[in-house]
Enzyme design. Structure first.
Site, short mmCIF file in Angstrom:
data_model
loop_
_atom_site.label_atom_id
_atom_site.label_comp_id
_atom_site.label_asym_id
_atom_site.label_seq_id
_atom_site.Cartn_x
_atom_site.Cartn_y
_atom_site.Cartn_z
N LYS A 38 0.81 -1.21 0.00
CA LYS A 38 0.00 0.00 0.00
C LYS A 38 0.85 1.27 0.00
O LYS A 38 0.34 2.34 -0.21
CB LYS A 38 -0.89 0.04 1.26
CG LYS A 38 -1.80 -1.14 1.40
CD LYS A 38 -2.48 -1.13 2.79
CE LYS A 38 -2.45 -2.53 3.31
NZ LYS A 38 -2.75 -2.64 4.73
N GLY A 39 2.14 1.12 0.21
CA GLY A 39 3.00 2.28 0.41
C GLY A 39 3.01 3.29 -0.73
O GLY A 39 3.23 4.47 -0.52
N GLU A 94 7.34 2.44 -6.22
CA GLU A 94 7.53 2.01 -4.82
C GLU A 94 7.57 3.23 -3.91
O GLU A 94 7.88 4.33 -4.35
CB GLU A 94 8.88 1.28 -4.70
CG GLU A 94 8.78 -0.23 -4.61
CD GLU A 94 8.35 -0.73 -3.22
OE1 GLU A 94 7.66 0.01 -2.49
OE2 GLU A 94 8.71 -1.86 -2.90
N ASP A 95 7.32 3.00 -2.63
CA ASP A 95 7.46 4.10 -1.67
C ASP A 95 8.92 4.31 -1.28
O ASP A 95 9.42 5.42 -1.25
CB ASP A 95 6.58 3.87 -0.43
CG ASP A 95 6.79 2.48 0.22
OD1 ASP A 95 7.55 1.66 -0.32
OD2 ASP A 95 6.17 2.24 1.27
N ASP A 98 14.94 0.13 0.74
CA ASP A 98 15.79 0.10 1.94
C ASP A 98 16.87 -0.95 1.73
O ASP A 98 17.94 -0.66 1.18
CB ASP A 98 14.88 -0.20 3.13
CG ASP A 98 15.61 -0.21 4.46
OD1 ASP A 98 16.74 0.30 4.51
OD2 ASP A 98 15.05 -0.71 5.45
N LYS A 126 16.91 4.72 0.56
CA LYS A 126 17.69 4.69 1.81
C LYS A 126 18.88 3.76 1.56
O LYS A 126 18.83 2.58 1.89
CB LYS A 126 16.76 4.14 2.92
CG LYS A 126 17.11 4.59 4.30
CD LYS A 126 15.93 4.52 5.26
CE LYS A 126 15.42 3.16 5.60
NZ LYS A 126 14.40 3.15 6.68
N PHE A 147 14.04 5.63 10.24
CA PHE A 147 12.72 5.10 9.90
C PHE A 147 11.74 6.24 9.69
O PHE A 147 11.55 7.07 10.57
CB PHE A 147 12.21 4.14 10.98
CG PHE A 147 11.10 3.28 10.47
CD1 PHE A 147 11.37 2.16 9.69
CD2 PHE A 147 9.78 3.62 10.73
CE1 PHE A 147 10.35 1.39 9.18
CE2 PHE A 147 8.74 2.84 10.22
CZ PHE A 147 9.03 1.72 9.45
N VAL A 148 11.15 6.29 8.51
CA VAL A 148 10.26 7.40 8.18
C VAL A 148 8.84 6.91 7.94
O VAL A 148 8.63 5.76 7.55
CB VAL A 148 10.75 8.17 6.93
CG1 VAL A 148 12.06 8.89 7.22
CG2 VAL A 148 10.91 7.24 5.72
N ARG A 160 0.04 6.55 7.39
CA ARG A 160 0.11 6.62 5.92
C ARG A 160 -0.51 7.90 5.36
O ARG A 160 -0.14 8.36 4.29
CB ARG A 160 -0.63 5.43 5.29
CG ARG A 160 0.03 4.09 5.50
CD ARG A 160 -0.60 3.08 4.54
NE ARG A 160 -0.33 1.70 4.91
CZ ARG A 160 0.76 1.01 4.54
NH1 ARG A 160 1.69 1.60 3.82
NH2 ARG A 160 0.91 -0.25 4.91
#
Ligand code: IMP
Ligand code: MG
Length: 176
Positions: A38-39, A94-95, A98, A126, A147-148, A160
């Site tokens: 869902k990001g 994508e959001d 990482d 990241k 972490f965001v 969100r």
């Protein structure tokens, strides 16, 4: 919340730039934008409005985290694409990237379906914790190893809907 990392205004400006670039790069192609839910939801809905081209949309739901802040590296396809992607120019949205484990799995999975091309557009990158080498052709912002949440990104499904990207106080997740 610790601090706002990327404001609404900065996001809007960068999204416009990316949309313009994508419209140039995909001109005359059969662009299929695939959102990884869902990001991606806020980023994707703003982004596609700035891509001045005909395009189609599809979505995939994957799950890799659970309610922690560390990637397990195990990617589970919860909902697959609805249509075949053979012959299409696919842009994965994508959001955040990482470790890169989710994306490298997805790119290989997509390539096996014979699209014409597969590229990646991620709002955030990241790079500090990268474990799998993965090429990201379009990046909104490079961010440090924190972490965001917000603008689609969650912690345990919360935050969100924040219109900006912010850093969560470590106390919030270190207690768990
Ligand atoms: P990767 O497989 O480690 O690259 O993780 C990718 C996924 O982990 C992203 O699609 C996010 O859902 C989640 N993720 C990684 N870092 C963060 C973060 O800082 N905040 C929220 N979600 C994150
Ligand atoms: Mg996520």
């Amino acid at each position: 919340m610790k601090s706002i990392l990327i404001s609404e205004e900065e996001i809007a400006k960068r999204v416009k730039e990316l949309g313009k670039q994508l419209a140039e790069d995909y001109k005359g192609k059969e662009l299929l934008v695939v959102g990884i839910l869902k990001g991606c939801m806020l980023f994707l809905s703003d982004l596609v409005r700035t891509i001045d081209l005909p395009l189609t949309l599809d979505f995939m739901v994957v799950s890799s985290y659970g309610a922690t802040t560390k990637s397990s590296g195990v990617v589970r396809i919860v909902k697959d694409l609805e249509r075949e992607i053979e012959g299409k120019d696919v842009l994965i949205v994508e959001d955040i990237v990482d470790t890169g484990l989710t994306l490298s799995y997805l790119v290989e999975n997509f390539k096996a379906r014979n699209p014409k091309s597969v590229k990646v557009c991620s709002l955030l990158d990241k790079p500090d914790r990268r474990k799998a080498q993965v090429e990201i052709q379009y990046i909104g912002f490079k961010i440090p190893d924190e972490f965001v949440v917000g603008y689609g990104l969650d912690y345990g499904e919360n935050y969100r809907n924040l219109p900006f990207v912010c850093v969560l106080k470590p106390e919030v997740y270190e207690k768990k």
